[in-house]
Motif scaffolding. Structure first.
Motif, PDB file in Angstrom:
ATOM      1  N   TRP A 294       0.828  -1.208   0.000  1.00 40.76           N
ATOM      2  CA  TRP A 294       0.000   0.000   0.000  1.00 40.76           C
ATOM      3  C   TRP A 294       0.862   1.258   0.000  1.00 40.76           C
ATOM      4  O   TRP A 294       0.540   2.260  -0.675  1.00 40.76           O
ATOM      5  N   ALA A 295       1.963   1.239   0.758  1.00 37.78           N
ATOM      6  CA  ALA A 295       2.838   2.413   0.800  1.00 37.78           C
ATOM      7  C   ALA A 295       3.446   2.691  -0.574  1.00 37.78           C
ATOM      8  O   ALA A 295       3.507   3.841  -1.024  1.00 37.78           O
ATOM      9  N   GLU A 296       3.867   1.634  -1.237  1.00 37.02           N
ATOM     10  CA  GLU A 296       4.447   1.819  -2.577  1.00 37.02           C
ATOM     11  C   GLU A 296       3.404   2.320  -3.572  1.00 37.02           C
ATOM     12  O   GLU A 296       3.709   3.126  -4.455  1.00 37.02           O
ATOM     13  N   LYS A 297       2.171   1.865  -3.408  1.00 35.52           N
ATOM     14  CA  LYS A 297       1.087   2.351  -4.269  1.00 35.52           C
ATOM     15  C   LYS A 297       0.885   3.854  -4.068  1.00 35.52           C
ATOM     16  O   LYS A 297       0.710   4.614  -5.031  1.00 35.52           O
ATOM     17  N   ALA A 298       0.914   4.291  -2.805  1.00 32.27           N
ATOM     18  CA  ALA A 298       0.783   5.726  -2.530  1.00 32.27           C
ATOM     19  C   ALA A 298       1.940   6.509  -3.131  1.00 32.27           C
ATOM     20  O   ALA A 298       1.748   7.588  -3.709  1.00 32.27           O
ATOM     21  N   LEU A 299       3.141   5.961  -3.035  1.00 28.00           N
ATOM     22  CA  LEU A 299       4.331   6.680  -3.486  1.00 28.00           C
ATOM     23  C   LEU A 299       4.439   6.744  -5.001  1.00 28.00           C
ATOM     24  O   LEU A 299       5.084   7.649  -5.534  1.00 28.00           O
ATOM     25  N   VAL A 300       3.820   5.813  -5.698  1.00 23.14           N
ATOM     26  CA  VAL A 300       3.771   5.918  -7.158  1.00 23.14           C
ATOM     27  C   VAL A 300       3.042   7.192  -7.558  1.00 23.14           C
ATOM     28  O   VAL A 300       3.408   7.869  -8.522  1.00 23.14           O
ATOM     29  N   GLN A 301       2.008   7.531  -6.795  1.00 21.52           N
ATOM     30  CA  GLN A 301       1.221   8.731  -7.094  1.00 21.52           C
ATOM     31  C   GLN A 301       1.847   9.993  -6.512  1.00 21.52           C
ATOM     32  O   GLN A 301       1.714  11.074  -7.095  1.00 21.52           O
ATOM     33  N   ASN A 302       2.499   9.868  -5.365  1.00 24.89           N
ATOM     34  CA  ASN A 302       3.069  11.050  -4.709  1.00 24.89           C
ATOM     35  C   ASN A 302       4.311  10.628  -3.932  1.00 24.89           C
ATOM     36  O   ASN A 302       4.216  10.151  -2.794  1.00 24.89           O
ATOM     37  N   ARG A 303       5.459  10.801  -4.543  1.00 23.20           N
ATOM     38  CA  ARG A 303       6.716  10.348  -3.933  1.00 23.20           C
ATOM     39  C   ARG A 303       7.114  11.200  -2.737  1.00 23.20           C
ATOM     40  O   ARG A 303       7.991  10.809  -1.951  1.00 23.20           O
ATOM     41  N   ARG A 304       6.478  12.354  -2.560  1.00 24.45           N
ATOM     42  CA  ARG A 304       6.833  13.238  -1.446  1.00 24.45           C
ATOM     43  C   ARG A 304       5.992  12.980  -0.196  1.00 24.45           C
ATOM     44  O   ARG A 304       6.136  13.684   0.797  1.00 24.45           O
ATOM     45  N   PHE A 305       5.121  12.001  -0.236  1.00 27.24           N
ATOM     46  CA  PHE A 305       4.197  11.738   0.860  1.00 27.24           C
ATOM     47  C   PHE A 305       4.948  11.072   2.009  1.00 27.24           C
ATOM     48  O   PHE A 305       5.211   9.868   2.007  1.00 27.24           O
ATOM     49  N   ALA A 306       5.271  11.858   3.036  1.00 25.31           N
ATOM     50  CA  ALA A 306       6.112  11.370   4.128  1.00 25.31           C
ATOM     51  C   ALA A 306       5.463  10.228   4.896  1.00 25.31           C
ATOM     52  O   ALA A 306       6.154   9.326   5.382  1.00 25.31           O
ATOM     53  N   VAL A 307       4.159  10.253   5.029  1.00 22.58           N
ATOM     54  CA  VAL A 307       3.452   9.175   5.749  1.00 22.58           C
ATOM     55  C   VAL A 307       3.764   7.829   5.115  1.00 22.58           C
ATOM     56  O   VAL A 307       4.081   6.851   5.802  1.00 22.58           O
ATOM     57  N   ALA A 308       3.673   7.768   3.784  1.00 20.68           N
ATOM     58  CA  ALA A 308       3.923   6.507   3.082  1.00 20.68           C
ATOM     59  C   ALA A 308       5.400   6.122   3.145  1.00 20.68           C
ATOM     60  O   ALA A 308       5.729   4.933   3.254  1.00 20.68           O
ATOM     61  N   LEU A 309       6.291   7.089   3.081  1.00 13.95           N
ATOM     62  CA  LEU A 309       7.720   6.784   3.187  1.00 13.95           C
ATOM     63  C   LEU A 309       8.041   6.200   4.559  1.00 13.95           C
ATOM     64  O   LEU A 309       8.815   5.238   4.673  1.00 13.95           O
ATOM     65  N   ARG A 310       7.454   6.752   5.601  1.00 16.11           N
ATOM     66  CA  ARG A 310       7.698   6.219   6.951  1.00 16.11           C
ATOM     67  C   ARG A 310       7.174   4.795   7.078  1.00 16.11           C
ATOM     68  O   ARG A 310       7.854   3.913   7.626  1.00 16.11           O
ATOM     69  N   VAL A 311       5.969   4.559   6.575  1.00  9.42           N
ATOM     70  CA  VAL A 311       5.414   3.199   6.631  1.00  9.42           C
ATOM     71  C   VAL A 311       6.288   2.234   5.857  1.00  9.42           C
ATOM     72  O   VAL A 311       6.561   1.110   6.308  1.00  9.42           O
ATOM     73  N   LEU A 312       6.734   2.650   4.674  1.00 13.34           N
ATOM     74  CA  LEU A 312       7.546   1.755   3.848  1.00 13.34           C
ATOM     75  C   LEU A 312       8.853   1.399   4.544  1.00 13.34           C
ATOM     76  O   LEU A 312       9.279   0.229   4.529  1.00 13.34           O
TER      77      LEU A 312
ATOM     78  N   VAL B 227      15.039   4.389   1.871  1.00 11.92           N
ATOM     79  CA  VAL B 227      13.783   5.125   2.052  1.00 11.92           C
ATOM     80  C   VAL B 227      13.963   6.218   3.103  1.00 11.92           C
ATOM     81  O   VAL B 227      13.452   7.342   2.937  1.00 11.92           O
ATOM     82  N   VAL B 228      14.694   5.924   4.170  1.00 12.75           N
ATOM     83  CA  VAL B 228      14.943   6.933   5.202  1.00 12.75           C
ATOM     84  C   VAL B 228      15.732   8.106   4.628  1.00 12.75           C
ATOM     85  O   VAL B 228      15.507   9.265   5.010  1.00 12.75           O
ATOM     86  N   GLN B 229      16.630   7.840   3.700  1.00 14.62           N
ATOM     87  CA  GLN B 229      17.344   8.940   3.055  1.00 14.62           C
ATOM     88  C   GLN B 229      16.385   9.842   2.283  1.00 14.62           C
ATOM     89  O   GLN B 229      16.556  11.066   2.239  1.00 14.62           O
ATOM     90  N   GLU B 230      15.373   9.237   1.667  1.00 17.14           N
ATOM     91  CA  GLU B 230      14.349  10.052   1.003  1.00 17.14           C
ATOM     92  C   GLU B 230      13.597  10.898   2.025  1.00 17.14           C
ATOM     93  O   GLU B 230      13.267  12.069   1.770  1.00 17.14           O
ATOM     94  N   LEU B 231      13.296  10.299   3.171  1.00 19.04           N
ATOM     95  CA  LEU B 231      12.633  11.049   4.229  1.00 19.04           C
ATOM     96  C   LEU B 231      13.472  12.231   4.687  1.00 19.04           C
ATOM     97  O   LEU B 231      12.953  13.339   4.883  1.00 19.04           O
ATOM     98  N   LEU B 232      14.759  11.995   4.835  1.00 18.13           N
ATOM     99  CA  LEU B 232      15.645  13.067   5.302  1.00 18.13           C
ATOM    100  C   LEU B 232      15.826  14.150   4.247  1.00 18.13           C
ATOM    101  O   LEU B 232      16.116  15.306   4.579  1.00 18.13           O
ATOM    102  N   ALA B 233      15.636  13.805   2.985  1.00 14.78           N
ATOM    103  CA  ALA B 233      15.677  14.835   1.941  1.00 14.78           C
ATOM    104  C   ALA B 233      14.459  15.753   2.059  1.00 14.78           C
ATOM    105  O   ALA B 233      14.538  16.947   1.764  1.00 14.78           O
ATOM    106  N   ILE B 234      13.330  15.199   2.497  1.00 12.80           N
ATOM    107  CA  ILE B 234      12.120  15.997   2.699  1.00 12.80           C
ATOM    108  C   ILE B 234      12.230  16.816   3.982  1.00 12.80           C
ATOM    109  O   ILE B 234      11.869  17.987   4.027  1.00 12.80           O
ATOM    110  N   GLU B 235      12.749  16.177   5.036  1.00 16.64           N
ATOM    111  CA  GLU B 235      12.865  16.823   6.340  1.00 16.64           C
ATOM    112  C   GLU B 235      14.251  16.534   6.920  1.00 16.64           C
ATOM    113  O   GLU B 235      14.444  15.560   7.655  1.00 16.64           O
ATOM    114  N   PRO B 236      15.241  17.359   6.597  1.00 14.17           N
ATOM    115  CA  PRO B 236      16.627  17.068   6.993  1.00 14.17           C
ATOM    116  C   PRO B 236      16.840  16.930   8.494  1.00 14.17           C
ATOM    117  O   PRO B 236      17.745  16.209   8.930  1.00 14.17           O
TER     118      PRO B 236
END
Length: 414
Positions: free
Chosen positions: A338-356, A372-381
């Motif tokens: 489900w998290a990957e499905k959300a991220l296909v539509q919106n890669r910036r969605f932090a909720v889905a990145l955290r779940v993944l 994936v955590v590196q992607e999170l840190l790019a959104i919120e350093p």
């Protein structure tokens, strides 16, 4: 919501800056006269349901039904009724089944914005009418919002009033970036400077503050939380029967209110009483019920949202909520899916990145989780585990422990 009771060319909706819509009588494609009653009833059910959408001006039945049995030019209908959009449809019988079609048309350009087809048995025509009406309404609400945003972009008025600024903010909010969210808030601040009592702009501003909060796009600030809650409270006071104002305020209260979060669930409940066909309200309310440990209620809400509008342009929110539900169930393969499905539509969605990230750790894939955590840190350093748990509401302690441990394995600083 008031309706026009005479077929006049005056667009009363323009006086209150609302998108306006007329539902034409559905065409009976067939020789069975009893089908005529069903077709008329179908249009009436949709008109009734559409009037529950806040921010939409719906022409009354006795105005739009003057076109019954006529071949019409949609643009002419738009001019004569003073509306920007027209919904038309048809009913066809085949044996013991009915096929209903509907399409939403821009009455200015003639462009088709949405169309769908529904089928059902003749056994209970009233249940079929209800089912089709709720599906049509749930799909039309976001379609009209996007159409109004695009119409505003093309028009680009030199002088913006509060309604124009709210539409501009909606367009920026849909972009869902740190910069666009900040720009949306600036638009809403301008709208409220022009019209201080504009409840939809207050609710939208509170909602934007909450989105920036859970995304980590705004530094933690008691003053910001207080302002978001002030806007949400005042918006509800000014527009207690506006379903969209209520669910936007509810989301802000849930994210920003600390110990006062039970109020958010009350506001979601009121919003859904006013408009039970809002896929967005159902998605966000279901998400919160799941986080609170009320899996059954939350899943029912999410399932209804998905059933009402399976092609919702913001279905990444629903996918994220389903991913969280799977984490609560400790079904981490499904959570990752489900998290990957959300991220296909919106890669910036932090909720889905955290779940993944959490799900991948639990599935024995720590290296992928670290990426994936590196992607999170790019959104919120500045993101840390302690900061995340302090900021994001997580009433179920077992879920908070799961996140803390897994995110630590994935490399998120303590």
């Amino acid at each position: 919501m008031e309706e026009v009771t005479e077929a006049t060319p005056v667009n009363l909706a323009s006086e209150v800056r609302l998108p306006s819509l007329a539902v034409l009588p559905f065409a009976n494609i067939g020789s069975d006269p009893e089908q005529d009653y069903f077709a008329d009833g179908m249009a009436v059910e949709i008109i009734t349901a559409l009037t529950r959408i806040s921010g939409l001006f719906v022409i009354a039945r006795n105005s739009s039904f003057v076109y019954k049995g006529q071949a019409v030019d949609i643009r002419q209908v738009g001019r004569e009724l003073g509306v920007g959009y027209v919904l038309e449809g048809s009913v066809r019988r085949g044996g013991d089944r009915l096929r209903i079609t509907g399409q939403l048309v821009d009455a200015v350009s003639g462009a088709h914005l949405w169309a769908d087809r529904f089928e059902g048995d003749l056994g209970d025509v009233f249940a079929l009418q209800d089912r089709v009406a709720e599906r049509v309404v749930a799909a039309i609400e976001p379609t009209l919002q996007l159409a109004e945003i695009e119409r505003h972009r093309q028009g680009r008025p030199e002088r913006l009033d509060a309604g124009d600024l709210l539409l501009r903010a909606s367009a920026l909010e849909h972009e869902f970036t740190a910069d666009s969210m900040a720009a949306a808030l600036r638009c809403l601040e301008q709208a409220l400077a022009i019209e201080p009592g504009y409840a939809p702009a207050m609710a939208a501003a509170a909602y934007c503050h909450a989105q920036r909060h859970f995304q980590g796009w705004a530094p933690p600030s008691g003053a910001v939380c207080a302002e978001a809650l002030r806007l949400a409270k005042r918006a509800v006071e000014l527009a207690p029967n506006d379903a969209q104002v209520l669910w936007m305020a509810a989301f802000a209260v849930w994210n920003m209110a600390g110990e006062g979060r039970e109020r958010a669930r009350e506001l979601f409940g009121r919003s859904l009483l006013l408009n039970p066909h809002s896929a967005m309200a159902l998605t966000l309310a279901g998400w919160i019920e799941i986080v609170c440990g009320n899996q059954g209620t939350g899943r029912e809400m999410l399932a209804r949202a998905q059933r009402l509008n399976p092609r919702d342009p913001r279905s990444w929110l629903l996918s994220g909520a389903m991913a969280i539900a799977a984490v609560v169930d400790e079904d981490f393969a499904r959570a990752a899916s489900w998290a990957e499905k959300a991220l296909v539509q919106n890669r910036r969605f932090a909720v889905a990145l955290r779940v993944l990230a959490v799900a991948l750790v639990k599935l024995g894939q720590p290296e992928r989780a670290r990426q994936v955590v590196q992607e999170l840190l790019a959104i919120e350093p500045e993101l840390t585990i302690s900061g995340f748990l302090a900021r994001i509401p997580m009433p179920v302690e077992a879920m908070a422990r799961t996140y803390a441990k897994a995110l630590g394995v994935a490399g998120l600083p303590q």
